[in-house]
Write a protein that holds these residues in place. Sequence first.
Motif, short mmCIF file in Angstrom:
data_model
loop_
_atom_site.label_atom_id
_atom_site.label_comp_id
_atom_site.label_asym_id
_atom_site.label_seq_id
_atom_site.Cartn_x
_atom_site.Cartn_y
_atom_site.Cartn_z
N ARG A 60 50.19 50.57 46.16
CA ARG A 60 49.56 49.28 45.86
C ARG A 60 48.16 49.44 45.27
O ARG A 60 47.14 49.25 45.96
N VAL A 61 48.13 49.82 43.99
CA VAL A 61 46.87 49.96 43.25
C VAL A 61 47.05 49.24 41.90
O VAL A 61 48.07 49.42 41.23
N ILE A 62 46.09 48.42 41.53
CA ILE A 62 46.12 47.76 40.21
C ILE A 62 44.75 47.87 39.55
O ILE A 62 43.75 48.13 40.22
N ILE A 63 44.74 47.67 38.23
CA ILE A 63 43.49 47.58 37.49
C ILE A 63 43.54 46.27 36.71
O ILE A 63 44.59 45.91 36.15
N VAL A 64 42.43 45.52 36.71
CA VAL A 64 42.31 44.24 36.00
C VAL A 64 41.13 44.39 35.04
O VAL A 64 40.04 44.81 35.46
N ALA A 65 41.40 44.09 33.77
CA ALA A 65 40.35 44.33 32.76
C ALA A 65 40.43 43.29 31.65
O ALA A 65 40.78 43.61 30.51
N SER A 66 40.14 42.05 32.01
CA SER A 66 40.19 40.97 31.03
C SER A 66 39.21 41.24 29.88
O SER A 66 38.14 41.80 30.09
N ARG A 67 39.62 40.87 28.68
CA ARG A 67 38.72 40.90 27.53
C ARG A 67 39.22 39.84 26.57
O ARG A 67 40.39 39.46 26.60
N PRO A 68 38.30 39.31 25.71
CA PRO A 68 38.74 38.32 24.74
C PRO A 68 39.82 38.95 23.85
O PRO A 68 39.76 40.13 23.53
N ASN A 69 40.83 38.13 23.52
CA ASN A 69 41.92 38.64 22.68
C ASN A 69 42.51 37.45 21.92
O ASN A 69 42.20 36.29 22.26
N PRO A 70 43.35 37.72 20.91
CA PRO A 70 43.83 36.61 20.08
C PRO A 70 44.44 35.47 20.87
O PRO A 70 44.26 34.30 20.57
N ARG A 71 45.12 35.82 22.01
CA ARG A 71 45.77 34.76 22.81
C ARG A 71 44.75 34.02 23.64
O ARG A 71 44.94 32.85 23.95
N TYR A 72 43.71 34.75 24.12
CA TYR A 72 42.71 34.13 25.00
C TYR A 72 41.33 34.46 24.45
O TYR A 72 40.63 35.31 24.99
N PRO A 73 40.96 33.80 23.34
CA PRO A 73 39.69 34.14 22.69
C PRO A 73 38.47 33.92 23.59
O PRO A 73 37.46 34.58 23.44
N ASP A 74 38.61 32.99 24.59
CA ASP A 74 37.44 32.76 25.45
C ASP A 74 37.59 33.47 26.80
O ASP A 74 36.93 33.13 27.77
N ALA A 132 37.26 38.15 46.50
CA ALA A 132 36.73 37.59 45.25
C ALA A 132 37.60 36.45 44.77
O ALA A 132 38.80 36.40 45.05
N THR A 133 36.98 35.53 44.09
CA THR A 133 37.69 34.40 43.48
C THR A 133 37.79 34.65 41.98
O THR A 133 36.83 35.08 41.35
N TYR A 134 38.99 34.44 41.43
CA TYR A 134 39.20 34.57 39.99
C TYR A 134 39.84 33.28 39.50
O TYR A 134 40.58 32.62 40.24
N GLU A 135 39.56 32.94 38.24
CA GLU A 135 40.26 31.80 37.65
C GLU A 135 40.60 32.11 36.20
O GLU A 135 40.12 33.10 35.65
N GLY A 136 41.49 31.26 35.65
CA GLY A 136 41.84 31.43 34.24
C GLY A 136 42.54 32.75 33.97
O GLY A 136 43.38 33.20 34.78
N PHE A 137 42.19 33.37 32.86
CA PHE A 137 42.91 34.57 32.42
C PHE A 137 42.80 35.74 33.41
O PHE A 137 43.82 36.35 33.74
N PRO A 138 41.61 36.03 33.95
CA PRO A 138 41.54 37.11 34.95
C PRO A 138 42.44 36.83 36.16
O PRO A 138 43.11 37.73 36.66
N ALA A 139 42.50 35.57 36.60
CA ALA A 139 43.39 35.21 37.72
C ALA A 139 44.84 35.46 37.34
O ALA A 139 45.66 35.88 38.15
N ARG A 140 45.17 35.18 36.09
CA ARG A 140 46.53 35.40 35.58
C ARG A 140 46.89 36.88 35.63
O ARG A 140 47.98 37.26 36.08
N ILE A 141 45.94 37.72 35.22
CA ILE A 141 46.20 39.17 35.21
C ILE A 141 46.42 39.66 36.64
O ILE A 141 47.37 40.41 36.91
N VAL A 142 45.56 39.22 37.57
CA VAL A 142 45.72 39.65 38.98
C VAL A 142 47.12 39.28 39.48
O VAL A 142 47.83 40.10 40.07
N GLN A 143 47.54 38.04 39.22
CA GLN A 143 48.86 37.60 39.69
C GLN A 143 49.98 38.40 39.03
O GLN A 143 50.95 38.80 39.69
N HIS A 144 49.82 38.71 37.74
CA HIS A 144 50.81 39.52 37.02
C HIS A 144 50.90 40.92 37.62
O HIS A 144 52.00 41.46 37.82
N GLU A 145 49.74 41.52 37.93
CA GLU A 145 49.73 42.89 38.46
C GLU A 145 50.23 42.96 39.89
O GLU A 145 50.96 43.87 40.25
#
Length: 158
Positions: A60-74, A132-145
């Motif tokens: 149970r190890v994950i990495i989360v590394a949100s960055r702006p991208n074409p789908r989520y420019p903000d 920690a609290t996450y929202e938006g795209f970073p929260a999405r990545i955490v749930q996906h991982e």
Amino acid sequence: SAVLPVAQRGEIILTLKAVPVAASEFNSPWLEQLAQAMQATMLARNGVGIAAPQVYVSKRVIIVASRPNPRYPDAPDMAAVVMVNPEILQFSKETCLGEEGCLSVPDERGTVARAQRIIVRYFTLHGESVEATYEGFPARIVQHEVDHLDGVLFVERL
Ligand SMILES: O=C(CSC(=O)[C@H](Cc1ccccc1)CC(F)(F)F)c1ccccc1
Ligand SMILES: [Zn+2]
């Protein structure tokens, strides 16, 4: 460090429930090297996240590394966070739809509903507990991982 092979949809490893990292593994060279290899693999594949089972380690190890991208420019440009034994303590009632992809399902993208905000508790590589609290795209990545740690691929949530 080493770029590892990434398990593809249909491989058993991606359907298993990964086991928690043991207390004895914190601060170990093993865990540091695993995190480094996961990060190198994620970067080589241009991902915004990765879970250990995707590189054939059912822990149970994950990495989360949100960055702006074409789908989520903000999307926020965040430093990569290594989460050991992550546990989502709270999911907001509010959900949002968003496009997802997966390094283990290379030729597919889909729209998935995820909680807009989550509270996650995890341990650092040094064994410190963080909430920690996450929202938006970073929260999405955490749930996906975290889904990957429970043997769930995003295509099962389309
Ligand atoms: O960088 C990717 C490639 S897929 C990716 O980075 C996965 C993480 C992810 C992307 C998009 C939403 C949620 C999670 C990584 C995985 F498969 F290892 F989990 C991307 C895909 C769609 C939208 C934004 C970015
Ligand atoms: Zn994925």
